[in-house]
Design an enzyme around this catalytic site. Sequence first.
Site, mmCIF file in Angstrom:
data_model
loop_
_atom_site.group_PDB
_atom_site.id
_atom_site.type_symbol
_atom_site.label_atom_id
_atom_site.label_comp_id
_atom_site.label_asym_id
_atom_site.label_seq_id
_atom_site.Cartn_x
_atom_site.Cartn_y
_atom_site.Cartn_z
ATOM 1 N N HIS A 169 2.087 33.031 -11.164
ATOM 2 C CA HIS A 169 2.072 34.448 -11.539
ATOM 3 C C HIS A 169 3.376 35.130 -11.145
ATOM 4 O O HIS A 169 4.157 34.604 -10.342
ATOM 5 C CB HIS A 169 0.923 35.171 -10.826
ATOM 6 C CG HIS A 169 -0.433 34.743 -11.292
ATOM 7 N ND1 HIS A 169 -1.191 35.481 -12.157
ATOM 8 C CD2 HIS A 169 -1.142 33.601 -11.038
ATOM 9 C CE1 HIS A 169 -2.323 34.841 -12.406
ATOM 10 N NE2 HIS A 169 -2.324 33.695 -11.743
ATOM 11 N N GLU B 283 2.687 34.194 -6.407
ATOM 12 C CA GLU B 283 3.274 35.365 -7.058
ATOM 13 C C GLU B 283 4.776 35.207 -6.814
ATOM 14 O O GLU B 283 5.263 35.406 -5.699
ATOM 15 C CB GLU B 283 2.757 36.665 -6.431
ATOM 16 C CG GLU B 283 1.260 36.889 -6.612
ATOM 17 C CD GLU B 283 0.867 37.409 -8.002
ATOM 18 O OE1 GLU B 283 1.769 37.580 -8.854
ATOM 19 O OE2 GLU B 283 -0.332 37.623 -8.237
#
Length: 275
Positions: free
Chosen positions: A161, A239
């Site tokens: 992500h 992330e």
Amino acid sequence: MRALPASVLVVCGLIASACGGTGTGGAAAGQAAPATAAEQTAAEQTPAKQSPPDAKPLEGKVVVIDPGHNGGNYRDPKAVNRMVNVLTKWKPCDTTGTATNSGYSEAAFTWDVSKRLVKILEARGATVKLTRAGNNGVGPCITERAAIGNRAHANAAISIHGDGSAPANHGFHVIMPKKIKGPVDKVVAASSRLGIDVRDAFAKGTGLPYSTYVGRDALDYRNDLGGLNLSTVPKIFIECGNMRNAAEAAKFQDPSFRQKIAVALANGLQHYLKA
Ligand SMILES: [Zn+2]
């Protein structure tokens, strides 16, 4: 346009190995003349120490890569917003993800990084599965993304992500599962080891700092993510940075930086899988 990344990758791979090989040899030859006997001995020993490289270090390992979101999710809000049970709560089946201010979507970013990561891992001998086949479709649901890793009996799974936080926030973080009195509990410890290995390799390989706004030393533990709660194989999320931060957005939009990210992730996975 679509065909480009593959050919670019091949070229990058060739250049990388060529530079590594000739660069080292050239430097050694250039320094050979003034070397003392001791240095010569050391130099002669160097090639022997580099035992035959393990061409397929990940042979026999199964890795599932989950590129977060999907490029077509915005087209089907009904399917994407369907509520699914992630054991600790009910959540939408998926989301559209974020984007940079210039419109480069998280779905496109995660898809590109994932394709690069597939190539690297396969070249190292791993069997790799993706949770989606392209970046123009919808879903799958987070429940299915976890199930794909479970069915594959993955040795490691990673969901990729890019975050969408306040513009001043920056840096990357890894998310690992917590015990929830559920099936994920048995892989919480292994996922934590995987997360630390990927954190270390990602920091080293990309030079990106630890998140300034989430977790501690780029490590965060959560019990609200379906992709983690429903996993029965060691799994983490990463992330990669904040797509709303101008400096990180610029990096993510650079294909050579995405390659750097993919190599770093591969190295982290390999460190875990070889341990
Ligand atoms: Zn995301």
